[in-house]
Every structure is written in structure tokens, then in C-alpha cells.
Write a protein that holds these residues in place. Sequence first.
Motif, mmCIF file in Angstrom:
data_model
loop_
_atom_site.group_PDB
_atom_site.id
_atom_site.type_symbol
_atom_site.label_atom_id
_atom_site.label_comp_id
_atom_site.label_asym_id
_atom_site.label_seq_id
_atom_site.Cartn_x
_atom_site.Cartn_y
_atom_site.Cartn_z
ATOM 1 N N ARG A 26 17.434 26.252 17.383
ATOM 2 C CA ARG A 26 17.337 27.043 16.151
ATOM 3 C C ARG A 26 15.938 26.927 15.583
ATOM 4 N N PRO A 27 15.338 28.063 15.236
ATOM 5 C CA PRO A 27 13.974 28.034 14.720
ATOM 6 C C PRO A 27 13.908 27.464 13.300
ATOM 7 N N PRO A 28 12.712 27.028 12.886
ATOM 8 C CA PRO A 28 12.542 26.465 11.538
ATOM 9 C C PRO A 28 12.982 27.418 10.427
ATOM 10 N N SER A 29 12.743 28.705 10.589
ATOM 11 C CA SER A 29 13.149 29.661 9.543
ATOM 12 C C SER A 29 14.662 29.693 9.373
ATOM 13 N N ILE A 30 15.379 29.569 10.455
ATOM 14 C CA ILE A 30 16.845 29.570 10.370
ATOM 15 C C ILE A 30 17.332 28.273 9.732
ATOM 16 N N LEU A 31 16.674 27.176 10.032
ATOM 17 C CA LEU A 31 17.043 25.909 9.378
ATOM 18 C C LEU A 31 16.784 25.990 7.877
ATOM 19 N N LEU A 36 18.727 26.709 2.200
ATOM 20 C CA LEU A 36 18.648 27.495 0.966
ATOM 21 C C LEU A 36 19.968 28.212 0.675
ATOM 22 N N TYR A 37 20.573 28.784 1.715
ATOM 23 C CA TYR A 37 21.823 29.529 1.542
ATOM 24 C C TYR A 37 22.941 28.593 1.097
ATOM 25 N N LEU A 38 23.032 27.423 1.725
ATOM 26 C CA LEU A 38 24.074 26.467 1.326
ATOM 27 C C LEU A 38 23.789 25.882 -0.056
ATOM 28 N N ALA A 39 22.526 25.725 -0.410
ATOM 29 C CA ALA A 39 22.189 25.265 -1.768
ATOM 30 C C ALA A 39 22.634 26.305 -2.792
ATOM 31 N N ALA A 134 20.333 32.850 -12.259
ATOM 32 C CA ALA A 134 18.928 32.935 -11.843
ATOM 33 C C ALA A 134 18.652 31.974 -10.691
ATOM 34 N N ALA A 135 19.202 30.771 -10.767
ATOM 35 C CA ALA A 135 19.009 29.791 -9.689
ATOM 36 C C ALA A 135 19.662 30.272 -8.392
ATOM 37 N N ILE A 136 20.874 30.793 -8.510
ATOM 38 C CA ILE A 136 21.578 31.305 -7.328
ATOM 39 C C ILE A 136 20.791 32.453 -6.703
ATOM 40 N N LEU A 137 20.309 33.360 -7.541
ATOM 41 C CA LEU A 137 19.550 34.502 -7.034
ATOM 42 C C LEU A 137 18.250 34.053 -6.372
ATOM 43 N N ALA A 138 17.529 33.129 -6.997
ATOM 44 C CA ALA A 138 16.267 32.650 -6.423
ATOM 45 C C ALA A 138 16.504 31.998 -5.066
ATOM 46 N N LEU A 139 17.532 31.165 -4.969
ATOM 47 C CA LEU A 139 17.847 30.524 -3.693
ATOM 48 C C LEU A 139 18.283 31.545 -2.652
ATOM 49 N N SER A 140 19.072 32.527 -3.067
ATOM 50 C CA SER A 140 19.554 33.554 -2.135
ATOM 51 C C SER A 140 18.427 34.433 -1.613
ATOM 52 N N VAL A 141 17.521 34.817 -2.490
ATOM 53 C CA VAL A 141 16.384 35.649 -2.072
ATOM 54 C C VAL A 141 15.481 34.848 -1.134
ATOM 55 N N ALA A 142 15.227 33.585 -1.467
ATOM 56 C CA ALA A 142 14.405 32.741 -0.590
ATOM 57 C C ALA A 142 15.073 32.565 0.772
ATOM 58 N N ALA A 143 16.398 32.409 0.776
ATOM 59 C CA ALA A 143 17.133 32.267 2.041
ATOM 60 C C ALA A 143 17.049 33.552 2.858
ATOM 61 N N ALA A 144 17.304 34.683 2.216
ATOM 62 C CA ALA A 144 17.276 35.964 2.937
ATOM 63 C C ALA A 144 15.882 36.263 3.471
ATOM 64 N N ALA A 145 14.853 35.873 2.751
ATOM 65 C CA ALA A 145 13.481 36.108 3.213
ATOM 66 C C ALA A 145 13.211 35.368 4.522
ATOM 67 N N GLN A 146 13.842 34.229 4.704
ATOM 68 C CA GLN A 146 13.657 33.464 5.939
ATOM 69 C C GLN A 146 14.155 34.219 7.163
ATOM 70 N N PHE A 148 13.634 37.135 7.982
ATOM 71 C CA PHE A 148 12.702 38.167 8.434
ATOM 72 C C PHE A 148 11.389 37.591 8.951
ATOM 73 N N ARG A 149 11.318 36.283 9.091
ATOM 74 C CA ARG A 149 10.130 35.660 9.668
ATOM 75 C C ARG A 149 10.141 35.863 11.184
ATOM 76 N N ALA A 150 8.992 35.714 11.806
ATOM 77 C CA ALA A 150 8.856 36.010 13.239
ATOM 78 C C ALA A 150 9.799 35.174 14.106
ATOM 79 N N ASP A 151 9.908 33.871 13.818
ATOM 80 C CA ASP A 151 10.778 33.041 14.650
ATOM 81 C C ASP A 151 12.255 33.389 14.446
ATOM 82 N N ALA A 152 12.611 33.812 13.251
ATOM 83 C CA ALA A 152 13.994 34.228 12.997
ATOM 84 C C ALA A 152 14.302 35.542 13.713
ATOM 85 N N ARG A 153 13.321 36.423 13.768
ATOM 86 C CA ARG A 153 13.522 37.696 14.469
ATOM 87 C C ARG A 153 13.829 37.428 15.949
#
Length: 167
Positions: A26-31, A36-39, A134-146, A148-153
Motif C-alpha cells: 500500500r502506498p504512503p498516500s493510501i496509508l 485521516l478517514y478513520l480519524a 468543521a473537524a470532520i470536514l477538514a479530515l475528510s477533505v484531507a483524506a479524499a485529497a490523498q 488523487f496523489r500519484a502513488d494512490a492513482r
Amino acid sequence: MSERRKKKVMPVEKRSPLAFFGANGRPPSILRFERLYLASFVVSLIGWAFSWQQTADRLAIDPKTANYTWLLPLALLLSCAITLTLWYFTARRASLAAKWVVTILTGLAAVRFAINLLVVAGGKVPVMALLLSAAILALSVAAAAQLFRADARLWFGEGLEPEEEEA
């Protein structure tokens, strides 16, 4: 004075792009996505705990919903089941469909948060609920952004070119 050692140049073997992700594959972005998603899931459970009694009281007071207080625990179980299923298929099974469901649900959560900000102006949403959202949204957006990184793709099989046959 230390001696300088010459580094040996090792031949590079041809490997799959996924082979570079380490022992568990599993790539670092997925980790990072997983953490972030579980947080965000844990923070949402805290939100459920804070609002449980108030929501149960609102259901019990209204004659139309008084007989449906069982919906609250069912909604929590359903929410947990959906969240954990999406986590599993995204972070452990590399499901492209799950990636997009997570992304779409995160976008909808952002829209819902923006609407809640308008409601806050009317003073109808408790500040604690807004902070947790706000905390849930910030964590969710940060998780979803991961996702779309190259290693996740590569993890999701996106951008992999079929190997050219040598003539």
C-alpha cells in the motif's frame, strides 16, 4: 578523517510499479488516507455522542416521530457500516468505485457544511456541533485529497500503461 566508500551500482530489475510500495503493497498516500478517514470517523462518533440525547428528545417530543425512536440507533449503525465499508474497499481493496463514492460524499459534506453555516447565522446550531462538523470536514477533505496523489492513482490502477511488446 573518514574514508569515502564507493557505492556499488546495482542493476535495476524490471518490476511492477506497485512493487515499490513496500511489504504490504500500500502506498504512503493510501496509508495517510486510511488514518485521516478513520480519524474523521472517530470524530463523527464523538459528534453522535454529543448530540444523541438532544436528537432522541426531539424525536420523542414530536408526536409524529415519537414511535420512531428506534431510528436513531439504526441510523448510527447504518452510518458506521457505510463508512467502514468504504474505508475497507478504498484502503484495503483498491476499489476505484469506492474512491469515487468517498470523493462524492466528501463533496456533499462540504455543501452541507456551507448550508449549516447559513443556519448558524440564525443561531440554531450549537457551536460545538459546528466545530465537530468543521473537524470532520477538514479530515475528510484531507483524506479524499490523498486518493488523487500519484502513488494512490497507481494503487487504483489508474495511469498504468500496458507494457509494450518487444519485437
